[in-house]
Write a protein that holds these residues in place. Structure first.
Motif, PDB file in Angstrom:
ATOM      1  N   VAL A 102       0.842  -1.201   0.000  1.00 11.46           N
ATOM      2  CA  VAL A 102       0.000   0.000   0.000  1.00 11.46           C
ATOM      3  C   VAL A 102       0.876   1.249   0.000  1.00 11.46           C
ATOM      4  N   ARG A 103       1.887   1.281   0.838  1.00 13.83           N
ATOM      5  CA  ARG A 103       2.781   2.449   0.885  1.00 13.83           C
ATOM      6  C   ARG A 103       3.486   2.668  -0.456  1.00 13.83           C
ATOM      7  N   ALA A 104       3.932   1.593  -1.085  1.00 11.02           N
ATOM      8  CA  ALA A 104       4.606   1.721  -2.381  1.00 11.02           C
ATOM      9  C   ALA A 104       3.651   2.278  -3.430  1.00 11.02           C
ATOM     10  N   ALA A 105       2.409   1.849  -3.408  1.00 12.12           N
ATOM     11  CA  ALA A 105       1.421   2.366  -4.364  1.00 12.12           C
ATOM     12  C   ALA A 105       1.104   3.835  -4.068  1.00 12.12           C
ATOM     13  N   MET A 106       1.074   4.204  -2.797  1.00 15.80           N
ATOM     14  CA  MET A 106       0.872   5.605  -2.425  1.00 15.80           C
ATOM     15  C   MET A 106       2.035   6.454  -2.935  1.00 15.80           C
ATOM     16  N   ASN A 107       3.250   5.966  -2.754  1.00 15.73           N
ATOM     17  CA  ASN A 107       4.439   6.660  -3.261  1.00 15.73           C
ATOM     18  C   ASN A 107       4.362   6.845  -4.772  1.00 15.73           C
ATOM     19  N   LEU A 108       3.980   5.790  -5.454  1.00 12.02           N
ATOM     20  CA  LEU A 108       3.874   5.849  -6.906  1.00 12.02           C
ATOM     21  C   LEU A 108       2.846   6.895  -7.324  1.00 12.02           C
ATOM     22  N   ALA A 109       1.685   6.916  -6.664  1.00 12.40           N
ATOM     23  CA  ALA A 109       0.656   7.910  -6.994  1.00 12.40           C
ATOM     24  C   ALA A 109       1.205   9.320  -6.808  1.00 12.40           C
ATOM     25  N   GLN A 110       1.945   9.531  -5.731  1.00 12.64           N
ATOM     26  CA  GLN A 110       2.530  10.845  -5.474  1.00 12.64           C
ATOM     27  C   GLN A 110       3.560  11.194  -6.552  1.00 12.64           C
ATOM     28  N   GLU A 111       4.396  10.233  -6.919  1.00 14.24           N
ATOM     29  CA  GLU A 111       5.399  10.457  -7.972  1.00 14.24           C
ATOM     30  C   GLU A 111       4.748  10.785  -9.309  1.00 14.24           C
ATOM     31  N   TYR A 114      -0.375  12.816  -8.428  1.00 19.04           N
ATOM     32  CA  TYR A 114      -1.723  12.841  -7.853  1.00 19.04           C
ATOM     33  C   TYR A 114      -1.691  13.460  -6.465  1.00 19.04           C
ATOM     34  N   GLU A 115      -2.761  14.203  -6.132  1.00 20.97           N
ATOM     35  CA  GLU A 115      -2.856  14.842  -4.826  1.00 20.97           C
ATOM     36  C   GLU A 115      -3.555  13.952  -3.807  1.00 20.97           C
ATOM     37  N   SER A 116      -4.467  13.114  -4.275  1.00 18.79           N
ATOM     38  CA  SER A 116      -5.211  12.198  -3.405  1.00 18.79           C
ATOM     39  C   SER A 116      -5.283  10.842  -4.069  1.00 18.79           C
ATOM     40  N   ILE A 117      -5.574   9.835  -3.263  1.00 17.67           N
ATOM     41  CA  ILE A 117      -5.725   8.472  -3.755  1.00 17.67           C
ATOM     42  C   ILE A 117      -6.890   7.840  -2.994  1.00 17.67           C
ATOM     43  N   TYR A 151      -6.911   9.116   0.838  1.00 15.32           N
ATOM     44  CA  TYR A 151      -5.677   9.577   1.462  1.00 15.32           C
ATOM     45  C   TYR A 151      -5.221  10.786   0.668  1.00 15.32           C
ATOM     46  N   GLU A 152      -5.087  11.922   1.356  1.00 20.11           N
ATOM     47  CA  GLU A 152      -4.662  13.154   0.698  1.00 20.11           C
ATOM     48  C   GLU A 152      -3.143  13.238   0.732  1.00 20.11           C
ATOM     49  N   LEU A 153      -2.534  12.800  -0.340  1.00 23.66           N
ATOM     50  CA  LEU A 153      -1.076  12.766  -0.442  1.00 23.66           C
ATOM     51  C   LEU A 153      -0.472  14.151  -0.245  1.00 23.66           C
ATOM     52  N   GLU A 154      -1.059  15.124  -0.899  1.00 24.61           N
ATOM     53  CA  GLU A 154      -0.554  16.490  -0.854  1.00 24.61           C
ATOM     54  C   GLU A 154      -0.640  17.070   0.557  1.00 24.61           C
TER      55      GLU A 154
END
Length: 164
Positions: A102-111, A114-117, A151-154
């Motif tokens: 999950v963390r790796a996918a969150m990192n990828l979305a941020q890279e 994307y601002e949220s996932i 999850y609001e990445l930003e």
């Protein structure tokens, strides 16, 4: 120790993934051949264009997987991108592999900018809540009740709480 990497780098794992998913969700895959299921995984063997499937390896053994896809749920087009297809092989559960995926996918979305996932889940609720995902609403579908999470990445990056 688990390594998280792209399925695109290990296409030879696709037959295993196909079998795992067919065994885990037989009602969903009953009408589909192993070749049909494998085609879905080949379509996710990307690095920079959604969908992107990640896999977890421990000493070159496939232990789990997750995908970053266009939307959290096919019936919720406004919630994008989404996580899905999280699966950890039974003998490897309880070792934090799901959380790492999950963390790796969150990192990828941020890279990818994307601002949220988003994610809809029944089973991975504990992982998402430990990582401070916010439940948005309950969703009824296919005789199951799942929860839509965000999850609001930003926001977390600005606060310096980079759980990634």
């Amino acid at each position: 120790m688990s390594e998280i990497t792209f399925l695109a780098d290990y296409p030879e794992t696709i037959p295993i993934l196909s079998q795992w998913f067919r065994d885990q969700w037989p009602a969903y895959y009953i009408e589909r051949t192993p070749a049909d299921i494998a085609q879905d995984f080949y379509a996710e063997a990307n690095r920079e264009v959604l969908p992107v499937r990640l896999i977890a390896l421990a000493e070159d053994e496939l232990t789990g997987t997750i995908t970053l896809r266009e939307r959290a749920d096919r019936n919720l087009p406004a919630f994008c991108p989404g996580l899905g297809g999280l699966f950890v092989a039974e003998q490897h559960r309880g070792r934090g592999i799901g959380t790492k995926l999950v963390r790796a996918a969150m990192n990828l979305a941020q890279e990818l900018g994307y601002e949220s996932i988003y994610a809809t889940t029944v089973a991975a609720r504990g992982i998402l809540e430990r990582l401070e995902w916010e439940p948005l609403r309950k969703i009824e579908q296919d005789d199951d009740q799942s929860t839509l999470y965000q999850y609001e990445l930003e926001k977390h990056a600005r606060k310096g709480i980079n759980a990634l």
